[in-house]
Design a protein around this motif. Structure first.
Motif, PDB file in Angstrom:
ATOM      1  N   GLN A  79       0.831  -1.193   0.000  1.00  0.00           N
ATOM      2  CA  GLN A  79       0.000   0.000   0.000  1.00  0.00           C
ATOM      3  C   GLN A  79       0.874   1.256   0.000  1.00  0.00           C
ATOM      4  N   ARG A 124       1.118   4.165  -2.867  1.00  0.00           N
ATOM      5  CA  ARG A 124       0.881   5.555  -2.460  1.00  0.00           C
ATOM      6  C   ARG A 124       2.031   6.449  -2.908  1.00  0.00           C
ATOM      7  N   ASP A 158      -5.387  -0.549  -5.450  1.00  0.00           N
ATOM      8  CA  ASP A 158      -4.341   0.358  -5.923  1.00  0.00           C
ATOM      9  C   ASP A 158      -3.124  -0.395  -6.447  1.00  0.00           C
ATOM     10  N   SER A 169      -7.995   4.505  -4.808  1.00  0.00           N
ATOM     11  CA  SER A 169      -7.874   5.734  -4.027  1.00  0.00           C
ATOM     12  C   SER A 169      -8.093   6.935  -4.950  1.00  0.00           C
ATOM     13  N   SER A 187      -6.108   9.430  -5.635  1.00  0.00           N
ATOM     14  CA  SER A 187      -4.921   9.695  -6.460  1.00  0.00           C
ATOM     15  C   SER A 187      -4.841   8.731  -7.633  1.00  0.00           C
ATOM     16  N   GLU A 229      -7.352   7.137  -9.021  1.00  0.00           N
ATOM     17  CA  GLU A 229      -8.468   7.419  -9.923  1.00  0.00           C
ATOM     18  C   GLU A 229      -8.128   8.575 -10.850  1.00  0.00           C
TER      19      GLU A 229
END
Length: 660
Positions: free
Chosen positions: A47, A51, A78, A105, A107, A109
């Protein structure tokens, strides 16, 4: 996996997390198949990687490049999108799942919307073709600006990152054309080589071929010129730093050239070369390659990279021995343990990752009559553990014709103590075969005693640690104490008929209530020893204690900030006090003790136990022996008198100091 290896791996993984090297952590976990063992961290790390990828274009490019080749990842939307995106951008693989995947998430998308808006008809193909043509027709003129211009034309964040990196490295490669060996930075050359190799796997093949051609052209020209002026070893060092580029420069001749250069510097070995020797090399070539790999494996960071090749090479060598065995003379067959066995024994720690592999390599060695004394003893332990009757029989047969174990042989076996501690029943075949060999039994009982001492000491110190600092003992005295003592008590019954194990049985019996070092437990042990062997055994035990004290003083310094009262050194000195207390109870026995026993007691007291009462008793005993005509201990008697005078003076000085 043995405990020491498991602990090392855990520390390595924790360090990578602490440093934020998440992708390296992921690769290590996959390499060792630990996804389930680290299930929660596995999800959290993936994750975090995803990110980070959404933050900046260059970060996304970096992540996409580094996850190429990874097939195992966390089941998170993600992360799944990250791999779909990587396939779309770098491998021209489009999946409808890019449009349909849910649970992304914010970001991720936003990034999905941007990626799918690219218009193929707006691409300036003709201009790009003209620019790329220069890379092929005039490679020596390509500078960083050419890469930047192409990046600007493409207007793609990820490709921009790649092309900028190419441009930075072409600047350095262009600079080497005017440098001699002394002015080269070998590590920088190696970094460029690694970079090109990585890019060859990540960029489309034809694009990569064009972008990398200026590098290949310049290095080819440089090598052609430097070979005219540089020394052979200097050329070897340059070539060893660029294995990938050199394979492109030399083409079909690369392998033949490399074969000669390896004799100058084994660092030039690469995996392609090794694989070919493993599969098609002759017996002599495999032996030679083992020597070279052994040199490389001495570098800790290379061990995991090459150790599996060592296994394959030895399997090939032993298979060849099997084929040729029928043609060997009896003398040559007898020499196999010394020739092949000694080599395998030196490398045995590199030839297995788990018990199955260790059993396999030992069985192959045994079947070919190549076990030496060390390997035969190890085979007894492993076969008892794995219940492999075939290996057990072959090891026992080999031992009948092999030399008896030496102290050095037993020290080597000690490095495998995790096989038989605390499961000491695995030592049964070894003890039964060598029941009359003092060296073997002494070493085995010493190893078991050290394990027990460590457990008792750790349990005792845990009662004294300040606050919640028990972790301070883990590296100094690692042990699963309660479990260890329980297993030892169950399995010591296999050795009750051997006198050498009597002391261990006494210790396990005296400390059975709490497995801690107390005055009562220590007195119990000394009384049992006296009953079994008189003053001689008591003195032997005290000599063991003082050997431990020297090491304990070092540990005392390490643990000082954690301890309330006792420490290893204090607990051992307490044991001295208890031991001399038992000696005082049987003082009459000393009247008949040998001069050696008296000498040992005086040496212990003078260095570790300045007790005036026992010093006076010893002085009187020595005086009595002197008067009866025994002058063997005269030097000892004089040194004891000086020690008493020193002790008396010290007491007087302390008394004067108090009166003041």
């Amino acid at each position: 996996m043995n405990k020491s290896k498991e602990k090392r791996i855990r520390k390595e993984l924790d360090k990578l997390l602490h440093l934020g090297r998440y992708l390296e952590w992921i690769e290590k976990v996959i390499e060792r198949d630990l996804q389930k063992a680290y299930a929660q961290q596995w999800k959290e790390v993936w994750q975090t990687v995803a990110r980070h990828a959404w933050r900046l274009p260059e970060k996304l490019a970096e992540v996409c490049l580094n996850i190429k080749g990874i097939t195992s990842y966390a089941d998170i939307p993600d992360v799944r999108f990250l791999f779909l995106l990587k396939d779309f951008l770098y491998e021209d693989k489009y999946s409808d799942e890019l449009l349909t995947i849910k649970g992304l998430s914010i970001s991720a998308e936003e990034l999905r919307k941007r990626v799918l808006t690219w218009k193929e008809e707006s691409f300036p193909e003709k201009k790009l073709r003209r620019m790329l043509l220069k890379f092929v027709t005039s490679p020596e003129k390509i500078t960083k600006k050419y890469y930047i211009d192409i990046a600007a034309l493409l207007n793609d964040d990820i490709l921009y990152t790649h092309l900028t990196s190419f441009g930075e490295r072409i600047t350095y490669i262009r600079s080497i054309r005017t440098k001699n060996y002394a002015n080269l930075t070998i590590s920088r050359l190696n970094e460029v080589d690694d970079y090109l190799h990585n890019m060859s796997k990540r960029l489309p093949y034809h694009l990569y071929e064009v972008l990398s051609y200026p590098f290949i052209f310049i290095v080819t020209d440089y090598l052609r010129n430097i070979t005219k002026s540089a020394k052979a070893i200097e050329v070897v060092n340059i070539v060893s730093s660029i294995p990938y580029i050199f394979s492109l420069v030399a083409g079909e001749k690369a392998e033949a050239i490399k074969e000669k250069l390896i004799n100058y510097n084994p660092d030039i070995i690469d995996e392609e070369y090794i694989n070919k020797k493993v599969s098609t090399g002759s017996f002599e070539e495999k032996v030679a390659l083992i020597r070279k790999l052994r040199y490389l494996i001495k570098k800790e960071e290379a061990q995991s990279k090459y150790s599996h090749y060592m296994i394959a090479l030895y399997e090939g060598i032993l298979s060849e021995v099997t084929r040729q065995r029928a043609n060997l003379s009896e003398r040559e067959k007898k020499e196999l343990p010394e020739v092949i066995g000694n080599v395998i024994q030196k490398d045995i720690q590199l030839l297995w990752k788990d018990q199955r592999e260790l059993t396999h390599i030992l069985l192959m060695t045994a079947e070919n009559g190549c076990l030496n004394t060390k390997l035969a003893m190890l085979s007894l332990l492993v076969s008892e553990d794995s219940k492999n009757k075939k290996l057990m029989g072959l090891a026992q047969k080999a031992i009948d014709t092999l030399p008896k174990p030496t102290a050095e042989d037993m020290d080597w076996l000690d490095t495998f103590d995790y096989i038989f501690l605390p499961r000491i029943s695995r030592l049964k075949p070894l003890v039964e075969i060598y029941s009359n060999e003092k060296i073997v039994l002494e070493k085995i009982t010493n190893m078991i005693s050290q394990e027990i001492n460590q457990v008792l000491m750790k349990n005792s110190l845990l009662l004294q640690i300040k606050g919640d600092f028990s972790f301070a003992l883990d590296d100094i005295m690692p042990s699963e104490s309660k479990k260890t003592m329980r297993i030892l008590r169950l399995e010591i019954v296999h050795f009750q008929r051997y006198d050498e194990f009597a002391r261990i049985i006494d210790v396990l019996d005296c400390y059975k209530d709490d497995d801690c070092i107390t005055v009562e437990n220590q007195r119990c042990l000394f009384n049992k020893l006296y009953t079994r062997g008189g003053i001689d055994l008591l003195v032997t035990e005290l000599k063991n204690v003082i050997q431990q004290i020297d090491n304990a003083d070092i540990v005392d310094d390490m643990l000082d900030i954690f301890m309330e009262e006792n420490s290893p050194g204090k607990l051992l000195r307490q044991k001295l006090d208890v031991g001399f207390g038992v000696i005082k109870e049987h003082w009459e026995d000393l009247m008949l003790a040998s001069d050696e026993i008296i000498d040992n007691i005086v040496q212990i007291i003078s260095k570790y136990y300045l007790d005036s009462d026992i010093l006076i008793r010893l002085s009187n005993l020595l005086e009595t022996r002197h008067q009866t005509g025994n002058n063997n201990l005269e030097p000892l008697r004089h040194s004891l008198e000086k020690l008493l005078d020193k002790l008396k003076k010290s007491k007087k000085d302390k008394k004067k100091s108090k009166n003041k």
